[in-house]
Design an enzyme around this catalytic site. Sequence first.
Site, PDB file in Angstrom:
ATOM      1  N   ARG A 237      77.110   7.403 -40.105  1.00 31.71           N
ATOM      2  CA  ARG A 237      76.237   6.721 -39.268  1.00 31.71           C
ATOM      3  C   ARG A 237      76.480   7.287 -37.877  1.00 31.71           C
ATOM      4  NH1 ARG A 237      73.523   6.151 -43.125  1.00 31.71           N
ATOM      5  NH2 ARG A 237      72.616   4.213 -44.026  1.00 31.71           N
ATOM      6  N   GLU A 266      68.343   6.804 -33.130  1.00 34.76           N
ATOM      7  CA  GLU A 266      67.250   7.690 -34.012  1.00 34.76           C
ATOM      8  C   GLU A 266      65.866   7.126 -33.667  1.00 34.76           C
ATOM      9  OE1 GLU A 266      69.089   7.878 -38.089  1.00 34.76           O
ATOM     10  OE2 GLU A 266      71.204   8.578 -37.243  1.00 34.76           O
ATOM     11  N   HIS A 285      68.547  13.367 -39.640  1.00 33.40           N
ATOM     12  CA  HIS A 285      68.813  12.386 -40.522  1.00 33.40           C
ATOM     13  C   HIS A 285      68.329  12.710 -41.984  1.00 33.40           C
ATOM     14  CE1 HIS A 285      70.446   7.930 -41.463  1.00 33.40           C
ATOM     15  NE2 HIS A 285      70.506   8.500 -42.507  1.00 33.40           N
TER      16      HIS A 285
HETATM   17  N1  NDP Z   1      73.232  10.970 -43.497  1.00 31.23           N
HETATM   18  C1  NDP Z   1      72.494  10.552 -44.563  1.00 31.23           C
HETATM   19  O1  NDP Z   1      71.346  10.646 -45.059  1.00 31.23           O
HETATM   20  C2  NDP Z   1      73.142   9.518 -45.579  1.00 31.23           C
HETATM   21  C3  NDP Z   1      74.323   8.884 -45.185  1.00 31.23           C
HETATM   22  N2  NDP Z   1      75.010   8.069 -45.707  1.00 31.23           N
HETATM   23  C4  NDP Z   1      76.015   7.259 -45.220  1.00 31.23           C
HETATM   24  O2  NDP Z   1      77.388   7.676 -45.990  1.00 31.23           O
HETATM   25  C5  NDP Z   1      78.153   6.101 -46.371  1.00 31.23           C
HETATM   26  C6  NDP Z   1      79.148   6.430 -47.307  1.00 31.23           C
HETATM   27  O3  NDP Z   1      78.357   6.681 -48.787  1.00 31.23           O
HETATM   28  P1  NDP Z   1      79.174   6.742 -50.093  1.00 31.23           P
HETATM   29  O4  NDP Z   1      80.258   8.090 -49.924  1.00 31.23           O
HETATM   30  O5  NDP Z   1      78.375   6.679 -51.236  1.00 31.23           O
HETATM   31  O6  NDP Z   1      80.042   5.402 -49.853  1.00 31.23           O
HETATM   32  P2  NDP Z   1      81.795   4.989 -50.569  1.00 31.23           P
HETATM   33  O7  NDP Z   1      81.552   3.574 -50.459  1.00 31.23           O
HETATM   34  O8  NDP Z   1      81.461   5.677 -51.985  1.00 31.23           O
HETATM   35  O9  NDP Z   1      82.683   5.714 -49.643  1.00 31.23           O
HETATM   36  C7  NDP Z   1      83.037   5.192 -48.567  1.00 31.23           C
HETATM   37  C8  NDP Z   1      84.606   5.436 -48.340  1.00 31.23           C
HETATM   38  O10 NDP Z   1      85.094   5.141 -47.038  1.00 31.23           O
HETATM   39  C9  NDP Z   1      86.232   4.546 -47.093  1.00 31.23           C
HETATM   40  N3  NDP Z   1      86.642   3.524 -46.099  1.00 31.23           N
HETATM   41  C10 NDP Z   1      85.404   2.381 -46.054  1.00 31.23           C
HETATM   42  N4  NDP Z   1      85.983   1.524 -45.031  1.00 31.23           N
HETATM   43  C11 NDP Z   1      87.024   2.276 -44.420  1.00 31.23           C
HETATM   44  C12 NDP Z   1      87.872   2.316 -43.123  1.00 31.23           C
HETATM   45  N5  NDP Z   1      87.683   1.175 -42.290  1.00 31.23           N
HETATM   46  N6  NDP Z   1      88.827   3.199 -42.817  1.00 31.23           N
HETATM   47  C13 NDP Z   1      88.928   4.181 -43.726  1.00 31.23           C
HETATM   48  N7  NDP Z   1      88.035   4.257 -44.832  1.00 31.23           N
HETATM   49  C14 NDP Z   1      87.129   3.442 -45.252  1.00 31.23           C
HETATM   50  C15 NDP Z   1      86.384   3.776 -48.653  1.00 31.23           C
HETATM   51  O11 NDP Z   1      87.642   3.808 -49.290  1.00 31.23           O
HETATM   52  P3  NDP Z   1      88.590   2.699 -48.931  1.00 31.23           P
HETATM   53  O12 NDP Z   1      87.391   1.358 -49.720  1.00 31.23           O
HETATM   54  O13 NDP Z   1      89.791   2.906 -50.053  1.00 31.23           O
HETATM   55  O14 NDP Z   1      88.890   2.231 -47.771  1.00 31.23           O
HETATM   56  C16 NDP Z   1      85.408   4.742 -49.326  1.00 31.23           C
HETATM   57  O15 NDP Z   1      86.259   5.785 -49.932  1.00 31.23           O
HETATM   58  C17 NDP Z   1      77.099   5.284 -46.566  1.00 31.23           C
HETATM   59  O16 NDP Z   1      77.486   4.079 -46.332  1.00 31.23           O
HETATM   60  C18 NDP Z   1      75.924   5.645 -45.612  1.00 31.23           C
HETATM   61  O17 NDP Z   1      76.009   5.003 -44.430  1.00 31.23           O
HETATM   62  C19 NDP Z   1      74.928   7.914 -47.245  1.00 31.23           C
HETATM   63  C20 NDP Z   1      73.884   8.743 -47.765  1.00 31.23           C
HETATM   64  C21 NDP Z   1      73.038   9.742 -46.979  1.00 31.23           C
HETATM   65  O1  LIG Z   2      71.410   7.207 -44.897  1.00 31.40           O
HETATM   66  C1  LIG Z   2      71.029   7.115 -45.934  1.00 31.40           C
HETATM   67  C2  LIG Z   2      71.522   6.307 -46.780  1.00 31.40           C
HETATM   68  O2  LIG Z   2      71.054   6.407 -47.986  1.00 31.40           O
HETATM   69  O3  LIG Z   2      72.265   5.386 -46.493  1.00 31.40           O
END
Ligand code: NDP
Ligand SMILES: O=CC(=O)O
Length: 319
Positions: A237, A266, A285
């Site tokens: 994001r 955006e 995006h």
């Molecule tokens: N560009 C696009 O089109 C897309 C963007 N996204 C974005 O990607 C994000 C991630 O998706 P996804 O991988 O499925 O989510 P997940 O919840 O699987 O992964 C997020 C990771 O971040 C870590 N995390 C969370 N908070 C913190 C913090 N404060 N400090 C350090 N690490 C942290 C978590 O581990 P832990 O809990 O151990 O900290 C976890 O491993 C979505 O929320 C979305 O915003 C997703 C899809 C498409």
């Molecule tokens: O940005 C995309 C999402 O699935 O979150």
Amino acid sequence: MKPHVVVYKKLPEHLLQRLQAECNVTLFDRITQDNRADFLAALKTAHGMIGASLPITNDMLEGAPQLRIASTISVGVDNFDLDYFRRRGLMLAHTPGVLTEATADTIFALILSTARRVVELAEYVKAGRWKGSIGEAQFGVNVHGKTLGLIGMGRIGSAVARRAHHGFGMPILYHNRRPDPEAERELDARYVSQDELLAQADFVCVMLPLNADTERLIGAREFALMKRSAIFINASRGRIVDEAALIEALQDKTIYGAGLDVFEVEPLPAESPLLQLPNVVALPHIGSATHETRLAMAELAVSNLLAGLRGEPVPHLAV
Ligand SMILES: NC(=O)C1=CN([C@@H]2O[C@H](COP(=O)(O)OP(=O)(O)OC[C@H]3O[C@@H](n4cnc5c(N)ncnc54)[C@H](OP(=O)(O)O)[C@@H]3O)[C@@H](O)[C@H]2O)C=CC1
Ligand SMILES: O=CC(=O)O
């Protein structure tokens, strides 16, 4: 009586029919200034809502007293106030998993295109500027064998790390709030502090959810810690990064380049300095934007919504 559902993003016809078989549906392909009042009026009697890419404010939801579930066609839930959902006992469903691989592909495209200057040099060819054999002025930097640092080793971060480890022989550093023993076993990934990652990685990739803890997590201090040769990748994001500090770091060559799929605002405004920088690859995006993945997301979001309205367990609840 059938529940009333408000759809605020275009859905494929077969999914609309699935909804209409069980619900009275009010349909908006997307919300604009012209139809916003109609959207708010429809929410007054809504039991469910489904859509994406629109901040859903508490004010809007105050006008939806019968609402039971919101189903977002995204994994990110930053368009909603989760505390409000908890207070009101509302369900919020999302679409994790089905978009992981497509989004990891996009991130890898950003890594490769930024390091190898693919977009810039493809434009150079199209502009008829390729007049002789290329020289150092067109060289990029290696990807294979370089260190990838992932801030956020979750579903998508791990999928990026798999590509990097198995396909490109890249050592992996990562930072989460908690270590992930499975990633360490499978990918030989090393858990480090965020500052250590910033200082050691050749590619710094942010793959976090946006929330109060992560907003503006990466700013001037963090860019100053990175190598001058570092490439910064953000497809999570835009608001996780202080964009003005990023622009300054790129202009001052504090870092080498950036691959970005997301921005503070955006669509990215045409006057953004990011668009003037040759060392930036900017995408609109498109993380999950393939036909197959967007269909899978919409199908999952409809299944989530219908389960919630029937009173069945919802496959993917964020709240
Ligand atoms: N560009 C696009 O089109 C897309 C963007 N996204 C974005 O990607 C994000 C991630 O998706 P996804 O991988 O499925 O989510 P997940 O919840 O699987 O992964 C997020 C990771 O971040 C870590 N995390 C969370 N908070 C913190 C913090 N404060 N400090 C350090 N690490 C942290 C978590 O581990 P832990 O809990 O151990 O900290 C976890 O491993 C979505 O929320 C979305 O915003 C997703 C899809 C498409
Ligand atoms: O940005 C995309 C999402 O699935 O979150």
